[in-house]
Write a protein that holds these residues in place. Structure first.
Motif, mmCIF file in Angstrom:
data_model
loop_
_atom_site.group_PDB
_atom_site.id
_atom_site.type_symbol
_atom_site.label_atom_id
_atom_site.label_comp_id
_atom_site.label_asym_id
_atom_site.label_seq_id
_atom_site.Cartn_x
_atom_site.Cartn_y
_atom_site.Cartn_z
ATOM 1 N N UNK A 113 -41.947 66.271 6.216
ATOM 2 C CA UNK A 113 -41.314 65.713 7.191
ATOM 3 C C UNK A 113 -40.687 66.990 8.077
ATOM 4 N N UNK A 114 -40.080 68.009 7.455
ATOM 5 C CA UNK A 114 -39.522 69.038 8.207
ATOM 6 C C UNK A 114 -40.630 69.719 9.230
ATOM 7 N N UNK A 115 -41.907 69.749 8.653
ATOM 8 C CA UNK A 115 -42.796 70.557 9.350
ATOM 9 C C UNK A 115 -43.093 69.605 10.505
ATOM 10 N N UNK A 116 -43.295 68.193 10.238
ATOM 11 C CA UNK A 116 -43.531 67.454 11.528
ATOM 12 C C UNK A 116 -42.434 67.370 12.433
ATOM 13 N N UNK A 117 -41.437 67.440 12.069
ATOM 14 C CA UNK A 117 -40.215 67.446 13.043
ATOM 15 C C UNK A 117 -40.120 68.884 13.833
ATOM 16 N N UNK A 118 -40.452 69.930 12.921
ATOM 17 C CA UNK A 118 -40.619 71.086 14.055
ATOM 18 C C UNK A 118 -41.651 71.101 15.101
ATOM 19 N N UNK A 119 -42.648 70.399 14.605
ATOM 20 C CA UNK A 119 -43.951 70.223 15.468
ATOM 21 C C UNK A 119 -43.479 69.628 16.752
ATOM 22 N N UNK A 120 -42.402 68.838 16.549
ATOM 23 C CA UNK A 120 -41.991 68.022 17.716
ATOM 24 C C UNK A 120 -41.139 69.091 18.811
ATOM 25 N N UNK A 121 -40.710 70.236 18.506
ATOM 26 C CA UNK A 121 -40.063 71.176 19.371
ATOM 27 C C UNK A 121 -40.875 71.991 20.041
ATOM 28 N N UNK A 122 -42.328 71.816 19.750
ATOM 29 C CA UNK A 122 -43.210 72.903 20.432
ATOM 30 C C UNK A 122 -43.941 71.861 21.651
ATOM 31 N N UNK A 123 -44.527 72.975 22.825
ATOM 32 C CA UNK A 123 -44.704 72.128 23.952
ATOM 33 C C UNK A 123 -46.314 72.250 23.477
ATOM 34 N N UNK A 124 -46.819 70.984 23.356
ATOM 35 C CA UNK A 124 -48.102 70.682 22.754
ATOM 36 C C UNK A 124 -49.096 69.833 23.903
ATOM 37 N N UNK A 125 -50.409 70.227 24.293
ATOM 38 C CA UNK A 125 -51.007 69.233 24.999
ATOM 39 C C UNK A 125 -52.101 68.744 23.861
ATOM 40 N N UNK A 126 -52.341 69.755 22.797
ATOM 41 C CA UNK A 126 -53.611 69.269 21.988
ATOM 42 C C UNK A 126 -53.237 69.849 20.510
#
Ligand SMILES: [Zn+2]
Length: 326
Positions: A219-232
């Motif tokens: 869950x923490x890993x997924x949430x931290x992923x939200x903080x990145x600027x991601x296109x793909x």
């Protein structure tokens, strides 16, 4: 550092279809500057090997053009071709320090891990089925000895490797890393996020035999992923994930909903992990025992951390109860 030419990055997915729910085994050839990296290395089978070779050829390369292999995590569908590649063309292999005993199939570590599952399944009330699973694990330690990664593995300990930011995203696997390319807004994320299925947080011990809070980590890993600027997001299985934020939310919501369902079952009087698993998964309990128990134990730990359940050890088996002040 003097850098006169723009380093063009090219990502070439190698996507090998499979029959099961994973849809495909994915790994990636990444051209950056003078390097041609392989991120993950598929399964150890002909389909993956042929796909790698033909994809390289299609772009005018061969195996000997690869400059390194970088691993997201130690699971067999991500490291399969490492030995075969390195045997023909000795290049460095990079992985998390946590991958090491797993990649090397360190006997002491694997035995500790087996003891961990033996105690875990006993305490979760799994009885005979748990014992059978442990016997199977014991056998596979012997049988899979020769699958150890032979190459010297370089531990990834820095925050940067080549042009990637190194992010630790444990949960699905304790050693899972993701490789983030800021300019390209892309993330090689192993099995953190899969488009068509929710990825499992598999229950695992740490190096000392303590149970990791794998679902909380996921869950923490997924949430931290939200903080990145991601296109793909370049996923380990299935399709590439464009604009991943909606999917991340869906996965996080899915986890909360499932936890709530398990909490309701506990409130209705089911107390052990094994009973929860049998009641919830029915026919899938036996064939998918290890996955199913991972899922249940992960959610029980998660509910416990959130203060929604508490557990009592009765004759060697943990019984879970809903906390009143939930
Ligand atoms: Zn995996």
């Amino acid at each position: 550092m003097l850098n006169l030419h723009v380093h063009y990055e090219k990502v070439i997915p190698v996507i090998v279809p499979v029959e099961d729910g994973l849809k495909s085994i994915n790994f990636y050839i990444v051209k950056h500057g003078q390097s041609l990296s392989l991120i993950d290395a598929g399964m150890n089978n002909k389909a993956c090997w042929d796909a790698l070779i033909s994809t390289l050829q299609k772009h005018g390369w061969s195996l000997t053009n690869l400059t390194e292999i970088i691993l997201t995590h130690h699971h067999i569908d991500h490291i399969g071709l490492v030995n075969a590649i390195v045997a023909k063309h000795p290049i460095p292999v990079y992985a998390s320090p946590i991958s090491l005993p797993r990649l090397k199939r360190d006997q002491a570590f694997l035995e500790m891990r087996m003891e961990f599952y033996a105690k875990l399944y006993e305490e979760m009330g799994c009885g005979e089925v748990g014992k059978q699973r442990v016997a199977f694990l014991r056998k596979s330690i012997e049988e899979n000895r020769n699958q150890a990664i032979e190459a010297a593995v370089h531990e990834i300990t820095e925050k940067r490797l080549f042009q990637f930011d190194i992010l630790e995203y444990p949960g699905h696997a304790p050693d899972q890393l993701a490789f983030y390319h800021r300019q390209q807004k892309s993330l090689f994320a192993g099995d953190l996020l899969i488009q068509h299925i929710s990825s499992n947080a598999l229950v695992e011990p740490d190096d000392f035999g303590n149970r990791l809070p794998t679902l909380s980590q996921h869950v923490q890993s997924l949430k931290r992923c939200n903080d990145l600027k991601l296109e793909v997001v370049y996923s380990g299985h299935g399709e590439l994930i464009h604009q991943p934020y909606e999917l991340i939310k869906k996965r996080l919501d899915g986890i909360e909903e499932k936890s709530e369902r398990f909490l309701n079952m506990i409130q209705s009087g089911i107390t052990t992990a094994n009973e929860l698993a049998q009641t919830y998964y029915k026919k899938r309990y036996s064939p998918l025992f290890q996955l199913v128990m991972s899922e249940i134990i992960g959610h029980l730990d998660y509910l416990e951390v959130k203060g929604k359940v508490e557990k009592v050890l009765v004759q060697g088996v943990w019984h879970y109860y809903a906390k009143q002040n939930k």
